[in-house]
Each structure stands twice: as structure tokens, then as C-alpha cells.
Design a protein around this motif. Structure first.
Motif, PDB file in Angstrom:
ATOM      1  N   LEU A  13       0.853  -1.183   0.000  1.00 51.99           N
ATOM      2  CA  LEU A  13       0.000   0.000   0.000  1.00 51.99           C
ATOM      3  C   LEU A  13       0.889   1.232   0.000  1.00 51.99           C
ATOM      4  O   LEU A  13       1.892   1.285   0.707  1.00 51.99           O
ATOM      5  N   ARG A  14       0.539   2.212  -0.803  1.00 51.39           N
ATOM      6  CA  ARG A  14       1.253   3.478  -0.840  1.00 51.39           C
ATOM      7  C   ARG A  14       0.293   4.558  -0.382  1.00 51.39           C
ATOM      8  O   ARG A  14      -0.797   4.692  -0.902  1.00 51.39           O
ATOM      9  N   ILE A  15       0.690   5.323   0.618  1.00 47.78           N
ATOM     10  CA  ILE A  15      -0.131   6.416   1.126  1.00 47.78           C
ATOM     11  C   ILE A  15       0.658   7.699   0.935  1.00 47.78           C
ATOM     12  O   ILE A  15       1.767   7.847   1.445  1.00 47.78           O
ATOM     13  N   SER A  16       0.083   8.634   0.192  1.00 51.10           N
ATOM     14  CA  SER A  16       0.728   9.924  -0.002  1.00 51.10           C
ATOM     15  C   SER A  16       0.327  10.841   1.140  1.00 51.10           C
ATOM     16  O   SER A  16      -0.855  11.002   1.428  1.00 51.10           O
ATOM     17  N   VAL A  17       1.297  11.431   1.808  1.00 51.46           N
ATOM     18  CA  VAL A  17       1.030  12.279   2.968  1.00 51.46           C
ATOM     19  C   VAL A  17       0.711  13.719   2.572  1.00 51.46           C
ATOM     20  O   VAL A  17       0.336  14.524   3.415  1.00 51.46           O
ATOM     21  N   THR A  18       0.840  14.035   1.294  1.00 50.23           N
ATOM     22  CA  THR A  18       0.519  15.371   0.810  1.00 50.23           C
ATOM     23  C   THR A  18       0.207  15.302  -0.670  1.00 50.23           C
ATOM     24  O   THR A  18       0.645  14.382  -1.357  1.00 50.23           O
ATOM     25  N   ASP A  19      -0.548  16.252  -1.163  1.00 52.83           N
ATOM     26  CA  ASP A  19      -0.755  16.325  -2.609  1.00 52.83           C
ATOM     27  C   ASP A  19       0.203  17.329  -3.233  1.00 52.83           C
ATOM     28  O   ASP A  19       0.132  17.616  -4.406  1.00 52.83           O
ATOM     29  N   ARG A  20       1.147  17.836  -2.445  1.00 51.09           N
ATOM     30  CA  ARG A  20       2.096  18.847  -2.911  1.00 51.09           C
ATOM     31  C   ARG A  20       3.450  18.242  -3.268  1.00 51.09           C
ATOM     32  O   ARG A  20       4.479  18.858  -3.076  1.00 51.09           O
ATOM     33  N   CYS A  21       3.446  17.034  -3.766  1.00 55.83           N
ATOM     34  CA  CYS A  21       4.683  16.348  -4.112  1.00 55.83           C
ATOM     35  C   CYS A  21       5.483  17.171  -5.111  1.00 55.83           C
ATOM     36  O   CYS A  21       4.929  17.735  -6.049  1.00 55.83           O
ATOM     37  N   ASN A  22       6.791  17.224  -4.919  1.00 62.09           N
ATOM     38  CA  ASN A  22       7.630  18.034  -5.793  1.00 62.09           C
ATOM     39  C   ASN A  22       8.260  17.239  -6.944  1.00 62.09           C
ATOM     40  O   ASN A  22       9.060  17.772  -7.685  1.00 62.09           O
ATOM     41  N   PHE A  23       7.900  15.968  -7.100  1.00 64.70           N
ATOM     42  CA  PHE A  23       8.475  15.153  -8.168  1.00 64.70           C
ATOM     43  C   PHE A  23       7.599  15.052  -9.414  1.00 64.70           C
ATOM     44  O   PHE A  23       8.054  14.717 -10.476  1.00 64.70           O
ATOM     45  N   ARG A  24       6.301  15.294  -9.265  1.00 66.09           N
ATOM     46  CA  ARG A  24       5.324  15.196 -10.351  1.00 66.09           C
ATOM     47  C   ARG A  24       5.331  13.815 -11.013  1.00 66.09           C
ATOM     48  O   ARG A  24       5.204  13.691 -12.229  1.00 66.09           O
ATOM     49  N   CYS A  25       5.465  12.762 -10.217  1.00 70.66           N
ATOM     50  CA  CYS A  25       5.396  11.410 -10.777  1.00 70.66           C
ATOM     51  C   CYS A  25       3.932  11.049 -11.030  1.00 70.66           C
ATOM     52  O   CYS A  25       3.014  11.726 -10.584  1.00 70.66           O
ATOM     53  N   THR A  26       3.706   9.958 -11.722  1.00 74.84           N
ATOM     54  CA  THR A  26       2.345   9.586 -12.081  1.00 74.84           C
ATOM     55  C   THR A  26       1.513   9.145 -10.879  1.00 74.84           C
ATOM     56  O   THR A  26       0.296   9.124 -10.957  1.00 74.84           O
ATOM     57  N   TYR A  27       2.150   8.787  -9.767  1.00 73.22           N
ATOM     58  CA  TYR A  27       1.389   8.405  -8.580  1.00 73.22           C
ATOM     59  C   TYR A  27       0.737   9.618  -7.922  1.00 73.22           C
ATOM     60  O   TYR A  27      -0.435   9.611  -7.595  1.00 73.22           O
ATOM     61  N   CYS A  28       1.524  10.657  -7.716  1.00 70.73           N
ATOM     62  CA  CYS A  28       1.030  11.830  -6.991  1.00 70.73           C
ATOM     63  C   CYS A  28       0.277  12.804  -7.878  1.00 70.73           C
ATOM     64  O   CYS A  28      -0.685  13.425  -7.455  1.00 70.73           O
ATOM     65  N   MET A  29       0.750  12.976  -9.098  1.00 74.22           N
ATOM     66  CA  MET A  29       0.201  14.012  -9.968  1.00 74.22           C
ATOM     67  C   MET A  29       0.053  13.480 -11.392  1.00 74.22           C
ATOM     68  O   MET A  29       0.809  13.851 -12.285  1.00 74.22           O
ATOM     69  N   LEU A  31      -2.099  14.061 -13.719  1.00 75.76           N
ATOM     70  CA  LEU A  31      -2.670  14.951 -14.721  1.00 75.76           C
ATOM     71  C   LEU A  31      -1.744  16.120 -15.015  1.00 75.76           C
ATOM     72  O   LEU A  31      -0.999  16.574 -14.148  1.00 75.76           O
ATOM     73  N   ASP A  32      -1.802  16.623 -16.250  1.00 74.72           N
ATOM     74  CA  ASP A  32      -0.987  17.777 -16.614  1.00 74.72           C
ATOM     75  C   ASP A  32      -1.397  19.013 -15.810  1.00 74.72           C
ATOM     76  O   ASP A  32      -0.557  19.776 -15.360  1.00 74.72           O
ATOM     77  N   GLU A  33      -2.690  19.216 -15.665  1.00 72.30           N
ATOM     78  CA  GLU A  33      -3.194  20.349 -14.894  1.00 72.30           C
ATOM     79  C   GLU A  33      -3.815  19.817 -13.608  1.00 72.30           C
ATOM     80  O   GLU A  33      -4.978  19.447 -13.578  1.00 72.30           O
ATOM     81  N   TYR A  34      -3.025  19.788 -12.565  1.00 74.36           N
ATOM     82  CA  TYR A  34      -3.467  19.227 -11.294  1.00 74.36           C
ATOM     83  C   TYR A  34      -4.123  20.307 -10.443  1.00 74.36           C
ATOM     84  O   TYR A  34      -3.616  21.429 -10.355  1.00 74.36           O
ATOM     85  N   GLU A  35      -5.261  19.993  -9.844  1.00 74.77           N
ATOM     86  CA  GLU A  35      -5.936  20.914  -8.934  1.00 74.77           C
ATOM     87  C   GLU A  35      -5.588  20.518  -7.507  1.00 74.77           C
ATOM     88  O   GLU A  35      -5.857  19.393  -7.088  1.00 74.77           O
ATOM     89  N   TRP A  36      -4.954  21.436  -6.764  1.00 74.17           N
ATOM     90  CA  TRP A  36      -4.534  21.153  -5.402  1.00 74.17           C
ATOM     91  C   TRP A  36      -5.746  20.917  -4.515  1.00 74.17           C
ATOM     92  O   TRP A  36      -6.784  21.554  -4.655  1.00 74.17           O
ATOM     93  N   LEU A  37      -5.594  20.002  -3.578  1.00 78.93           N
ATOM     94  CA  LEU A  37      -6.637  19.736  -2.600  1.00 78.93           C
ATOM     95  C   LEU A  37      -6.637  20.823  -1.531  1.00 78.93           C
ATOM     96  O   LEU A  37      -5.599  21.395  -1.218  1.00 78.93           O
TER      97      LEU A  37
END
Length: 78
Positions: A13-29, A31-37
Motif C-alpha cells: 500500500l502506498r499512502i501519499s502524505v501530501t498532494d504537494r509532491c515536488n516530483f510530479r510522478c504519475t502516482y502523486c500528480m 494529470l498535466d493540470e493538477y488541482e490542489w486539494l
């Protein structure tokens, strides 16, 4: 044991602790235009702990906390 749609056991299981990841990998982000939570929409540390425990009870053996490097969330012990 949890299983996916191909009847394979789910052990990780992978749990992301933030939606503000600075790597822009396909797991966290993905989409090209990501809407922050909104901050209220991101899981609290207590909620992350509860989710992790529940999945462990269901047979998950490995849990990864992700969200940038270094992890981009305050108050997260390394």
C-alpha cells in the motif's frame, strides 16, 4: 486477504502524505493540470495511521509513505 480485479493478493500500500509532491510522478500528480486539494481534504496523521492499521489487518504487509523528497509535509518525523 485483499485481492485485485485479477485475483492477485494485495500486499503493498502506498499512502501519499501530501498532494504537494515536488516530483510530479504519475502516482502523486497523474494529470498535466493538477488541482490542489484543500488542506481539510488531506488525511490527518491520525487518519493515515488508522487507514494503515486497517489495511494491515486485511493482510497488507508493506506500507510506503510518499509525498516528495524530502517529504513535503510539516511535522512528519523522518
Amino acid at each position: 486477504m485483499l485481492r485485485d480485479t485479477f485475483n492477485r493478493p494485495l500486499r503493498d500500500l502506498r499512502i501519499s502524505v501530501t498532494d504537494r509532491c515536488n516530483f510530479r510522478c504519475t502516482y502523486c500528480m497523474p494529470l498535466d493540470e493538477y488541482e490542489w486539494l484543500e488542506k481539510s481534504e488531506v488525511l490527518s496523521f491520525e487518519e493515515i495511521t488508522r487507514v494503515a492499521r486497517l489495511f494491515a489487518q486485511l493482510g497488507v504487509e508493506k506500507i510506503r509513505l510518499t509525498g516528495g523528497e524530502p517529504l513535503a509535509r510539516r511535522d512528519l518525523d523522518s
